[in-house]
Design an enzyme around this catalytic site. Structure first.
Site, mmCIF file in Angstrom:
data_model
loop_
_atom_site.group_PDB
_atom_site.id
_atom_site.type_symbol
_atom_site.label_atom_id
_atom_site.label_comp_id
_atom_site.label_asym_id
_atom_site.label_seq_id
_atom_site.Cartn_x
_atom_site.Cartn_y
_atom_site.Cartn_z
ATOM 1 N N HIS A 51 -50.061 -36.250 13.536
ATOM 2 C CA HIS A 51 -50.998 -36.560 14.370
ATOM 3 C C HIS A 51 -52.074 -36.263 13.624
ATOM 4 O O HIS A 51 -53.878 -36.007 14.895
ATOM 5 C CB HIS A 51 -51.254 -36.369 16.202
ATOM 6 C CG HIS A 51 -50.372 -36.466 16.537
ATOM 7 N ND1 HIS A 51 -49.680 -36.412 17.988
ATOM 8 C CD2 HIS A 51 -48.822 -36.698 15.944
ATOM 9 C CE1 HIS A 51 -48.848 -37.716 18.179
ATOM 10 N NE2 HIS A 51 -48.137 -37.447 16.823
ATOM 11 N N ASP A 63 -49.686 -42.750 14.756
ATOM 12 C CA ASP A 63 -48.875 -41.977 16.021
ATOM 13 C C ASP A 63 -49.289 -42.756 16.541
ATOM 14 O O ASP A 63 -50.641 -42.047 16.699
ATOM 15 C CB ASP A 63 -47.837 -41.617 16.261
ATOM 16 C CG ASP A 63 -47.336 -40.197 14.872
ATOM 17 O OD1 ASP A 63 -48.014 -40.347 13.687
ATOM 18 O OD2 ASP A 63 -46.199 -39.841 15.042
ATOM 19 N N HIS A 66 -46.717 -37.730 12.184
ATOM 20 C CA HIS A 66 -45.482 -36.697 12.883
ATOM 21 C C HIS A 66 -47.278 -35.551 13.553
ATOM 22 O O HIS A 66 -46.845 -35.542 13.929
ATOM 23 C CB HIS A 66 -44.475 -35.875 12.763
ATOM 24 C CG HIS A 66 -43.446 -35.139 12.965
ATOM 25 N ND1 HIS A 66 -43.715 -35.869 14.290
ATOM 26 C CD2 HIS A 66 -43.539 -34.296 13.052
ATOM 27 C CE1 HIS A 66 -43.152 -34.212 14.775
ATOM 28 N NE2 HIS A 66 -43.379 -33.351 14.171
ATOM 29 N N HIS A 72 -39.083 -39.728 18.352
ATOM 30 C CA HIS A 72 -39.442 -40.097 19.348
ATOM 31 C C HIS A 72 -38.549 -41.012 19.468
ATOM 32 O O HIS A 72 -38.951 -41.165 20.833
ATOM 33 C CB HIS A 72 -40.640 -39.596 19.890
ATOM 34 C CG HIS A 72 -40.898 -38.386 20.206
ATOM 35 N ND1 HIS A 72 -40.168 -37.056 21.345
ATOM 36 C CD2 HIS A 72 -42.300 -37.593 19.041
ATOM 37 C CE1 HIS A 72 -41.469 -36.093 21.331
ATOM 38 N NE2 HIS A 72 -42.276 -36.375 20.471
ATOM 39 N N GLU A 119 -43.916 -44.098 18.002
ATOM 40 C CA GLU A 119 -43.450 -43.224 18.355
ATOM 41 C C GLU A 119 -43.792 -42.654 19.504
ATOM 42 O O GLU A 119 -43.175 -41.965 20.189
ATOM 43 C CB GLU A 119 -42.591 -42.676 17.189
ATOM 44 C CG GLU A 119 -43.981 -41.414 16.954
ATOM 45 C CD GLU A 119 -42.999 -39.991 16.969
ATOM 46 O OE1 GLU A 119 -41.896 -39.680 16.436
ATOM 47 O OE2 GLU A 119 -44.024 -38.747 16.693
ATOM 48 N N ASN A 120 -44.875 -42.337 19.767
ATOM 49 C CA ASN A 120 -45.775 -41.856 20.551
ATOM 50 C C ASN A 120 -46.513 -43.056 21.723
ATOM 51 O O ASN A 120 -46.928 -42.231 22.683
ATOM 52 C CB ASN A 120 -46.095 -41.338 20.533
ATOM 53 C CG ASN A 120 -46.028 -39.479 20.032
ATOM 54 O OD1 ASN A 120 -46.879 -39.985 18.884
ATOM 55 N ND2 ASN A 120 -45.284 -38.768 20.208
ATOM 56 N N HIS A 180 -42.508 -39.031 8.096
ATOM 57 C CA HIS A 180 -42.533 -39.101 9.783
ATOM 58 C C HIS A 180 -41.449 -37.289 9.531
ATOM 59 O O HIS A 180 -40.863 -37.130 9.638
ATOM 60 C CB HIS A 180 -41.525 -39.809 10.625
ATOM 61 C CG HIS A 180 -42.145 -39.162 12.416
ATOM 62 N ND1 HIS A 180 -43.443 -40.100 12.389
ATOM 63 C CD2 HIS A 180 -41.721 -38.519 13.391
ATOM 64 C CE1 HIS A 180 -43.634 -39.607 13.422
ATOM 65 N NE2 HIS A 180 -42.843 -38.519 14.201
HETATM 66 FE FE LIG Z 1 -46.061 -38.552 16.558
HETATM 67 FE FE LIG Z 2 -42.999 -37.239 15.325
#
Ligand SMILES: [Fe+2]
Ligand SMILES: [Fe+2]
Length: 272
Positions: A180, A8, A178, A68, A39-40, A153
């Protein structure tokens, strides 16, 4: 084939880390194919078209998403026309875009990429195992795919490990995203599939999973929100996993990748 997966990308710091480190990684280790979870990437929430293009520019062949996926509303339109942007395959049928796709590397090798979303400690969603099963069965390795990568994820390491074993022998790599935080359990299963519970994030690790620590600590200690979460913007690390596959698509080598910032460094040691 050599494939790099990066976890991510967190906000501007994560994007800067990918731009700073990915071009050299791609060249120095001769990766044939690169997947990045975005996604982030846009302020910690979703992915704008501009930032999607920044990740491609830095060297990503495919960008995957997660819970996200549609935090930025423009993604609904972007994903409908961009084949190198994937959202989780087990979202509702009405979600735009696609959750799996066959791609061709620069060397002409066929790489199946699947993005799926876990269900343990996460919001209700369709069965990820059934969806991944269908996608893998539709494009078997050694037949119509030279490699297959699953970005799962998920919040729970148990669900991720379950997905790894479920795909063993049918995928080159099943990697979690997900949380991190990179895990140290990268390995090749008996059937030849590499797994790693979480690739970690690309971002500032002097934080709480990529956010400036003050507000998360406030909420943990008082239970009362004071302000919005804000992505940390210090020195970026880039984290993920690198594999090498054989002619059947199975993994012959797996190694963690961690470069830059405050986290300990790890790089692949390929034979040549
Ligand atoms: Fe994430
Ligand atoms: Fe996530």
């Amino acid at each position: 084939m050599r494939i790099l997966f990066l976890g991510d990308v967190m906000g501007r710091c994560g994007r800067e880390g990918v731009s700073r480190y990915l071009p050299d990684l791609r060249r120095d280790y001769q990766f044939d194919f690169v997947i990045v979870n975005g996604e982030n990437a846009s302020h910690g929430r979703g992915l704008t078209e501009k930032h999607y293009r920044d990740l491609l520019e830095a060297g990503a062949d495919v960008v995957t998403l997660g819970d996200h996926a549609f935090d930025q509303r423009e993604t609904l339109g972007v994903i409908a026309r961009e084949e190198t942007l994937l959202r989780p395959i087990n979202m509702t049928n009405s979600a735009p875009g696609r959750g799996s796709m066959m791609y061709e590397s620069q060397g002409g090798q066929r790489v199946l990429v699947i993005n799926a979303l876990g269900r343990v400690f996460m919001n209700p969603i369709n069965d990820p195992f059934a969806a991944v099963d269908e996608a893998l069965n539709g494009c078997p390795m050694g037949d119509v795919a030279d490699a297959a990568i699953v970005d799962f994820h998920a919040e729970a390491t148990s669900e991720m490990q379950g997905m790894g074993h479920f795909c063993d022998g049918r995928a080159s790599l099943v990697v979690g995203t997900h949380t991190h935080i990179p895990t140290a359990d990268h390995r090749v299963l008996a059937g030849g599939t590499a797994i790693m519970s979480d690739a970690g994030m690309c971002g500032d690790y002097d934080s709480v999973i990529g956010m400036q620590a003050e507000e998360p600590v406030n909420r943990f200690t008082t239970g009362i929100p004071k302000e919005r979460f804000t992505p940390a913007e210090g020195n970026p690390s880039v984290c993920g996993v690198a594999i090498e596959t054989n002619g059947a698509g199975l993994c012959t080598y797996v190694a963690p990748v961690r470069v830059g910032g405050s986290i300990s460094e790890a790089l692949p040691e390929y034979d040549c």
